[in-house]
Scaffold this motif. Structure first.
Motif, short mmCIF file in Angstrom:
data_model
loop_
_atom_site.label_atom_id
_atom_site.label_comp_id
_atom_site.label_asym_id
_atom_site.label_seq_id
_atom_site.Cartn_x
_atom_site.Cartn_y
_atom_site.Cartn_z
N TRP A 57 0.84 -1.22 0.00
CA TRP A 57 0.00 0.00 0.00
C TRP A 57 0.86 1.25 0.00
O TRP A 57 0.47 2.28 -0.56
N TYR A 65 -8.40 8.07 0.06
CA TYR A 65 -8.30 6.66 0.46
C TYR A 65 -6.86 6.15 0.41
O TYR A 65 -6.30 5.69 1.43
N PHE A 77 -7.54 -7.47 12.49
CA PHE A 77 -6.24 -7.81 11.87
C PHE A 77 -5.07 -7.05 12.51
O PHE A 77 -4.06 -7.65 12.85
N ILE A 78 -5.23 -5.70 12.63
CA ILE A 78 -4.10 -4.92 13.16
C ILE A 78 -4.14 -4.90 14.70
O ILE A 78 -3.15 -5.23 15.36
N GLU A 107 -7.82 -16.55 6.15
CA GLU A 107 -7.56 -15.22 6.73
C GLU A 107 -8.21 -15.05 8.11
O GLU A 107 -7.73 -14.28 8.93
N HIS A 110 -10.05 -4.70 10.08
CA HIS A 110 -8.67 -4.37 10.48
C HIS A 110 -8.55 -4.12 11.98
O HIS A 110 -7.44 -4.13 12.52
N LEU A 122 -4.07 4.95 3.31
CA LEU A 122 -3.48 3.60 3.33
C LEU A 122 -1.96 3.68 3.40
O LEU A 122 -1.31 2.94 4.14
N ARG A 169 -5.96 3.18 8.77
CA ARG A 169 -6.72 2.20 7.97
C ARG A 169 -8.22 2.43 8.10
O ARG A 169 -8.97 2.33 7.14
N GLN A 173 -0.25 -11.25 4.44
CA GLN A 173 -0.30 -10.93 5.87
C GLN A 173 -0.67 -12.13 6.73
O GLN A 173 -0.12 -12.32 7.80
N ARG A 186 -17.04 -3.08 5.95
CA ARG A 186 -16.64 -4.41 6.42
C ARG A 186 -15.12 -4.60 6.49
O ARG A 186 -14.57 -4.97 7.54
N VAL A 187 -14.43 -4.35 5.37
CA VAL A 187 -12.98 -4.67 5.35
C VAL A 187 -12.20 -3.74 6.29
O VAL A 187 -11.30 -4.18 7.00
N LYS A 190 -10.45 -17.63 1.14
CA LYS A 190 -9.87 -16.50 1.87
C LYS A 190 -10.44 -16.40 3.30
O LYS A 190 -9.71 -16.16 4.26
N CYS A 207 -5.85 -6.69 -3.89
CA CYS A 207 -6.37 -6.87 -2.52
C CYS A 207 -6.03 -8.27 -2.01
O CYS A 207 -5.71 -8.45 -0.84
N TRP A 222 3.11 1.19 10.24
CA TRP A 222 3.39 -0.23 10.50
C TRP A 222 4.89 -0.51 10.28
O TRP A 222 5.56 -1.16 11.10
N HIS A 235 -2.24 -8.63 -0.69
CA HIS A 235 -1.96 -8.11 0.66
C HIS A 235 -2.52 -9.02 1.75
O HIS A 235 -1.80 -9.43 2.67
N GLY A 236 -3.82 -9.34 1.65
CA GLY A 236 -4.46 -10.13 2.71
C GLY A 236 -3.83 -11.51 2.87
O GLY A 236 -3.62 -11.99 3.98
C1 HEM Z 1 -1.02 -1.53 8.50
C2 HEM Z 1 -1.53 -1.17 7.41
C3 HEM Z 1 -2.58 -1.91 6.58
C4 HEM Z 1 -3.21 -1.36 5.52
C5 HEM Z 1 -3.01 0.03 4.99
C6 HEM Z 1 -4.12 -2.34 5.01
C7 HEM Z 1 -4.96 -2.16 3.93
C8 HEM Z 1 -5.87 -3.05 3.43
C9 HEM Z 1 -6.79 -2.81 2.37
C10 HEM Z 1 -6.91 -1.51 1.61
C11 HEM Z 1 -7.51 -3.93 2.20
C12 HEM Z 1 -8.71 -4.08 1.28
C13 HEM Z 1 -8.50 -4.57 -0.02
C14 HEM Z 1 -9.86 -4.61 -0.72
O1 HEM Z 1 -10.26 -3.58 -1.22
O2 HEM Z 1 -10.47 -5.69 -0.68
C15 HEM Z 1 -7.06 -4.90 3.12
C16 HEM Z 1 -7.54 -6.18 3.22
C17 HEM Z 1 -7.03 -7.10 4.09
N1 HEM Z 1 -6.06 -6.91 5.05
FE1 HEM Z 1 -5.04 -5.19 5.40
N2 HEM Z 1 -4.04 -3.48 5.76
C18 HEM Z 1 -3.08 -3.27 6.74
C19 HEM Z 1 -2.68 -4.17 7.69
C20 HEM Z 1 -3.10 -5.46 7.76
C21 HEM Z 1 -2.63 -6.45 8.71
C22 HEM Z 1 -1.62 -6.20 9.81
C23 HEM Z 1 -3.27 -7.61 8.42
C24 HEM Z 1 -3.16 -8.94 9.11
C25 HEM Z 1 -2.52 -9.20 10.19
C26 HEM Z 1 -4.13 -7.36 7.30
C27 HEM Z 1 -4.96 -8.31 6.71
C28 HEM Z 1 -5.85 -8.08 5.69
C29 HEM Z 1 -6.72 -9.07 5.15
C30 HEM Z 1 -6.80 -10.52 5.59
C31 HEM Z 1 -7.48 -8.46 4.13
C32 HEM Z 1 -8.55 -9.10 3.28
C33 HEM Z 1 -9.90 -8.93 3.93
C34 HEM Z 1 -11.03 -9.51 3.10
O3 HEM Z 1 -10.97 -9.40 1.87
O4 HEM Z 1 -11.96 -10.06 3.71
N3 HEM Z 1 -4.03 -6.06 6.93
N4 HEM Z 1 -6.05 -4.35 3.89
#
Ligand code: HEM
Length: 394
Positions: free
Chosen positions: A38, A359, A303-304, A179, A300, A363, A350, A58, A295-296, A175, A51, A370, A54-55
């Motif tokens: 991001w 947006y 997640f975070i 996840e 966090h 991000l 986030r 992580q 939701r997403v 996922k 998307c 982080w 990243h997920g």
């Molecule tokens: C610290 C900065 C973080 C940012 C900026 C960030 C940003 C994002 C964004 C923008 C998405 C959405 C993508 C979409 O449009 O579908 C996303 C999804 C996701 N993130 Fe993060 N994230 C961060 C940290 C984390 C951490 C630490 C974890 C896990 C420990 C994580 C796990 C996930 C997961 C699993 C998804 C998928 C969720 C789903 O589709 O149901 N993220 N993240």
């Protein structure tokens, strides 16, 4: 005066006895790939984003590396058995590298092969220690959630790998399983051992030590099946009820096994953070159910503020208590202050992203916080990871 338990490394190769030294380090690097995605998009260094990438990195890379580092260190100590072999550690490392590289290249099948390999090594490692002739002790009841977590992971990986043949539902359910399912089960299952130990409450008895423990194992198994069914229900469209069910199951599991209803009895900032993370995990699920448009972002919180904070909190505990920094574990050492502040800022960024009109800038800021916090944490612990353990005489 309050004292902290220090762990004496058993004789033998340091890396095999204390695999956390390597896997926590690797986990932080992997998180930089997943979160850095991001930042590089926000800065215009890359022109596309994914998307899924990243997920998956992580959860299948960063969180798995921390889980592996903990389990490979803790299981042999609890069962008084052999540490992992170099071959097991090498295959798991290769699995983590392949899953991260595969997702980075958006080659989901390759990524899932690496991920499945990690679980296959972990299963045989755990089974040999708990069921083998050399097993010194039985696991606690909540550990029935570990094979259930593995089942979530392997079924999820198969569904993600089958995406091209089966269509979008396959990726989507896969996922959810990898996840959320894997780590919700691991947090309650493994948390029942590590959380009381960390907070100064009695550890759980061994499975089979009384009829009560056998009954508890049945309840934990029901919790794992409940988590699995709720993920399947969410996939079939029950977007509100299903995350609420998971939030309730996890809250109960952590309250009963992890003593989350009480503040830690011992001092130490990382203990408070881990306690906080036990509440952030169900809170994120609840908010995602109640505010489906966000939701997403809401997830966090889980997640975070939940998984990420717990990973760093438990890793700090393991590192401080194994690497001769016991006194620091009772206070507020600067790397733990740094990680708590930066993770809070990353979460705020986030969450704000989805309600702002900037947006991707939000991000990028969240990702930068982080990276800075985890780099500070690593800068503090890396010299200790590289140090030899003191000899018993010293
Ligand atoms: C610290 C900065 C973080 C940012 C900026 C960030 C940003 C994002 C964004 C923008 C998405 C959405 C993508 C979409 O449009 O579908 C996303 C999804 C996701 N993130 Fe993060 N994230 C961060 C940290 C984390 C951490 C630490 C974890 C896990 C420990 C994580 C796990 C996930 C997961 C699993 C998804 C998928 C969720 C789903 O589709 O149901 N993220 N993240």
């Amino acid at each position: 005066m309050e004292t902290e338990q220090s762990f004496q490394a058993p004789p033998g190769p340091v890396l095999r006895n204390e695999p956390f030294r390597f896997f926590f380090f690797l986990g932080v690097l992997v998180s930089w790939v997943g979160v850095g995605h991001w930042l590089s998009y926000g800065l215009g260094v890359t022109s596309t984003y994914s998307c899924e990438l990243h997920g998956l990195i992580q959860t299948q890379g960063f969180l798995m590396a921390f889980a592996v580092g903990f389990l490979l260190t803790a299981l042999p100590r609890r069962t008084r058995s052999e540490p992992p072999s170099y071959a097991e550690m090498a295959i798991i490392t290769a699995g983590l590298v392949v899953t991260t590289a595969g997702s980075t290249l958006e080659s989901w099948r390759v990524a899932q092969l690496g991920y499945a390999a990690i679980f296959l090594v972990l299963i045989q490692f755990a089974v040999r220690r708990f069921l083998g002739a050399a097993a010194g002790r039985k696991p606690p009841a909540a550990f029935v959630l570990i094979p259930i977590a593995v089942a979530h992971g392997l079924i999820g990986a198969a569904l993600i790998a089958a995406e091209q043949a089966q269509g979008f539902w396959s990726m989507s359910l896969g996922k959810l399983l990898v996840e959320q399912g894997v780590f919700l089960c691991l947090v309650v299952g493994v948390g029942s051992l590590i959380l009381p130990l960390m907070s100064g409450y009695p550890p759980p008895p061994d499975l089979g030590s009384s009829p009560r423990e056998t009954a508890k194992a049945g309840l934990y198994a029901a919790a794992g099946i409940g988590i699995f069914l709720s993920l399947a229900l969410e996939q079939s469209g029950l977007n509100t009820l299903a995350p609420v069910v998971r939030a309730v199951v996890v809250t109960l599991g952590l309250a009963i096994g992890g003593h989350s209803l009480r503040l830690p009895a011992k001092p130490g900032l990382h203990r408070r953070l881990v306690w906080l993370s036990t509440w952030m995990i169900p809170l994120g699920l609840l908010v995602s159910a109640l505010v489906p448009d966000l939701r997403v972002a809401a997830l966090h919180i889980t997640f975070i503020g939940g998984f990420g904070l717990m990973a760093f909190g438990v890793a700090s505990h393991v590192s401080l208590s194994h690497l001769g920094m016991d006194a620091l574990a009772l206070g507020r050492p600067w790397p733990i202050v740094a990680i708590s502040v930066t993770l809070a800022l990353a979460l705020a960024g986030r969450l704000a992203a989805d309600v702002s009109d900037a947006y991707f800038e939000h991000l990028a800021w969240a990702a930068a916080f982080w990276l800075v916090g985890s780099a500070a944490w690593l800068a503090f612990f890396t010299p200790a990871f590289l140090r030899k353990p003191p000899t018993p005489d010293a």
